[in-house]
Write a protein that holds these residues in place. Structure first.
Motif, short mmCIF file in Angstrom:
data_model
loop_
_atom_site.label_atom_id
_atom_site.label_comp_id
_atom_site.label_asym_id
_atom_site.label_seq_id
_atom_site.Cartn_x
_atom_site.Cartn_y
_atom_site.Cartn_z
N LEU A 119 -23.60 16.65 19.10
CA LEU A 119 -22.76 17.83 18.86
C LEU A 119 -21.65 17.95 19.90
N ARG A 120 -21.94 17.58 21.14
CA ARG A 120 -20.92 17.59 22.18
C ARG A 120 -19.80 16.61 21.84
N LEU A 158 -14.27 15.76 19.46
CA LEU A 158 -13.40 15.23 18.41
C LEU A 158 -12.70 16.36 17.65
N VAL A 159 -13.49 17.38 17.25
CA VAL A 159 -12.96 18.56 16.56
C VAL A 159 -13.69 19.78 17.15
N PRO A 160 -13.01 20.56 17.98
CA PRO A 160 -13.67 21.72 18.58
C PRO A 160 -14.18 22.71 17.54
N VAL A 161 -15.33 23.30 17.83
CA VAL A 161 -15.89 24.32 16.95
C VAL A 161 -14.89 25.47 16.85
N GLY A 162 -14.66 25.94 15.64
CA GLY A 162 -13.70 27.00 15.39
C GLY A 162 -12.31 26.49 15.04
N ARG A 163 -12.11 25.18 15.19
CA ARG A 163 -10.80 24.59 14.88
C ARG A 163 -10.90 23.57 13.74
N GLU A 164 -12.02 23.61 13.03
CA GLU A 164 -12.23 22.67 11.93
C GLU A 164 -11.16 22.80 10.85
#
Length: 138
Positions: free
Chosen positions: A108-109, A114-120
Motif C-alpha cells: 500500500l505504501r 505511485l498514486v497518492p490516496v485521494g488523488r486517484e
C-alpha cells in the motif's frame, strides 16, 4: 516512472488440514485503474487448477488492516499482531488466507507513492472512457 507495481506475498491458506503450505500470491496495482488492487493466485493453489485473480478496492485493503471490512466477495480483517485475514467468496466456496500485515502495508505504501490516496481521480481520463463507451454503443 512505472505505471504499476507488483509485489509477491506469502499467503497461508486456512484449511482443515494442518500445516498447509504457503501459497505464492501476488498483489498488483496499476495507475490506469487507480481505485483497485488485484490479488492473483497461481493455478496449483486453486480448485480449478488455473490462475485466479480477484479485483477489489484499494481502500478496502487499507481499512481491513485496522478493522473488519467488506460485505461482498472480498472481506479483510486484522488477525493478531501482524496477520491480516482475507476471505474470497465465490459460488464454489470461500477461500480464507492469512497474509503478513507488513507485506500489505509495504504494498500500500508503494501504491500510494505511485498514486497518492485521494488523488486517484487525477489518473482517470473520463473523456476518453466516455468516447470508448459511445464507440462501443454504435
Amino acid at each position: 516512472m512505472s505505471t504499476d507495481i507488483e509485489q509477491p506475498v506469502e499467503a497461508r491458506l486456512v484449511a482443515a488440514a494442518p500445516r498447509v503450505p504457503s501459497i505464492p500470491a501476488t498483489l498488483h496495482y496499476d495507475r490506469s485503474d487507480p481505485f483497485a488492487v488485484r490479488m492473483t493466485f497461481p493455478g496449483p493453489a486453486t480448485l480449478e487448477g488455473v490462475e485466479v485473480c480477484w479485483t477489489f478496492a484499494r481502500d478496502l485493503l487499507a481499512a481491513g488492516l485496522r478493522e473488519p471490512r467488506g460485505d461482498g466477495d472480498v472481506r479483510v480483517r486484522p488477525y493478531g499482531y501482524d496477520r491480516t485475514v482475507m476471505e474470497f467468496h465465490a459460488p464454489e466456496g470461500i477461500a480464507v488466507v492469512h497474509v503478513r500485515s507488513g507485506e500489505i502495508r509495504r504494498f500500500l505504501r508503494d501504491a500510494s507513492a505511485l498514486v497518492p490516496v485521494g488523488r486517484e481521480h487525477l489518473q482517470l481520463d473520463l473523456d476518453h472512457d466516455l468516447a470508448e463507451l459511445m464507440r462501443d454503443a454504435r
